[in-house]
Write a protein that holds these residues in place. Structure first.
Motif, PDB file in Angstrom:
ATOM      1  N   GLY A  30       0.557  -1.250   0.192  1.00 23.43           N
ATOM      2  CA  GLY A  30      -0.357  -0.248  -0.117  1.00 23.43           C
ATOM      3  C   GLY A  30       0.960   1.403   0.313  1.00 23.43           C
ATOM      4  N   ALA A  34      -0.136   3.604  -3.256  1.00 26.93           N
ATOM      5  CA  ALA A  34      -1.199   4.621  -3.122  1.00 26.93           C
ATOM      6  C   ALA A  34      -0.276   5.765  -3.285  1.00 26.93           C
ATOM      7  CB  ALA A  34      -0.769   4.625  -1.733  1.00 26.93           C
ATOM      8  N   LEU A  38      -2.159   8.176  -6.035  1.00 22.14           N
ATOM      9  CA  LEU A  38      -2.789   9.585  -6.195  1.00 22.14           C
ATOM     10  C   LEU A  38      -2.034  10.861  -6.820  1.00 22.14           C
ATOM     11  CD1 LEU A  38      -2.496   9.677  -1.925  1.00 22.14           C
ATOM     12  CD2 LEU A  38      -4.455  10.018  -3.611  1.00 22.14           C
ATOM     13  N   LEU A  71     -10.434   7.482  -5.247  1.00 19.97           N
ATOM     14  CA  LEU A  71      -9.352   7.462  -4.838  1.00 19.97           C
ATOM     15  C   LEU A  71      -9.244   8.004  -3.002  1.00 19.97           C
ATOM     16  CD1 LEU A  71      -7.179   9.466  -7.247  1.00 19.97           C
ATOM     17  CD2 LEU A  71      -6.305   7.699  -5.482  1.00 19.97           C
ATOM     18  N   GLY A  75     -10.055   5.563  -1.076  1.00 18.16           N
ATOM     19  CA  GLY A  75      -8.445   4.889   0.075  1.00 18.16           C
ATOM     20  C   GLY A  75      -8.926   5.007   1.330  1.00 18.16           C
ATOM     21  N   GLY A  78      -9.676   1.531   2.584  1.00 28.12           N
ATOM     22  CA  GLY A  78      -8.501   0.977   2.067  1.00 28.12           C
ATOM     23  C   GLY A  78      -7.719   0.809   3.536  1.00 28.12           C
ATOM     24  N   VAL A  79      -7.866   2.490   3.615  1.00 28.44           N
ATOM     25  CA  VAL A  79      -6.729   2.361   4.520  1.00 28.44           C
ATOM     26  C   VAL A  79      -7.614   1.801   6.199  1.00 28.44           C
ATOM     27  CG1 VAL A  79      -6.169   4.341   6.299  1.00 28.44           C
ATOM     28  CG2 VAL A  79      -5.939   4.442   4.285  1.00 28.44           C
ATOM     29  N   SER A 105      -7.615  -4.506   1.854  1.00 33.53           N
ATOM     30  CA  SER A 105      -6.868  -2.535   1.461  1.00 33.53           C
ATOM     31  C   SER A 105      -6.201  -2.175   0.613  1.00 33.53           C
ATOM     32  CB  SER A 105      -6.287  -2.997   2.571  1.00 33.53           C
ATOM     33  OG  SER A 105      -5.263  -3.607   2.213  1.00 33.53           O
ATOM     34  N   TRP A 109      -6.124   0.978  -4.912  1.00 34.34           N
ATOM     35  CA  TRP A 109      -4.676   1.570  -5.447  1.00 34.34           C
ATOM     36  C   TRP A 109      -4.878   1.244  -7.001  1.00 34.34           C
ATOM     37  CZ3 TRP A 109      -5.462   4.926  -2.240  1.00 34.34           C
ATOM     38  CH2 TRP A 109      -5.418   4.711  -0.994  1.00 34.34           C
TER      39      TRP A 109
END
Length: 122
Positions: A30, A34, A38, A71, A75, A78-79, A105, A109
């Motif tokens: 990740g 990530a 991004l 995103l 995101g 996922g976090v 998680s 991405w």
């Protein structure tokens, strides 16, 4: 008498020596994926350079909305899944949910990267 064989102790309550592996792998992947997602997500707005933000096709604007939604919402989820994988009890009973959460998680991405590389024409 060994405490592991006591009748009040249920199956799966023993400590899992590899409980950290799936969350650690998910965290490392990740941390690498990530920022890349991004970056590509932020650069995807340049797909509207040729058509201007108002004259772009509906397919392109929908795809860009999906990129930004993935995103943001993906995101966050996922976090949260990665944090939950770390916080689950380190017993064998929680091994399968821990691996699933760690794997889930990572989904936002590559999804963002795939969406960006498959943007339709403007």
């Amino acid at each position: 008498m060994n405490s592991d064989s006591s009748p009040d102790r249920r199956y799966g309550d023993e400590r899992d020596p590899r409980a950290y592996v799936a969350p650690a792998v998910a965290t490392v992947l990740g941390v690498m994926l990530a920022p890349l997602a991004l970056l590509f997500g932020a650069l995807s707005v340049m797909a509207t350079d040729s058509c201007g933000p108002d004259d772009c096709s509906a397919a392109l604007t929908t795809a860009l909305d999906m990129v930004y939604g993935t995103l943001f919402l993906g995101g966050l989820l996922g976090v949260a899944a990665c944090v939950a994988a770390w916080l689950l009890p380190r017993t064998r009973r929680w091994a399968v949910p821990r691996v699933w959460l760690a794997g889930l998680s990572l989904l936002p991405w590559p999804a963002v990267i795939t969406l960006v590389f498959n943007l339709p024409q403007g």
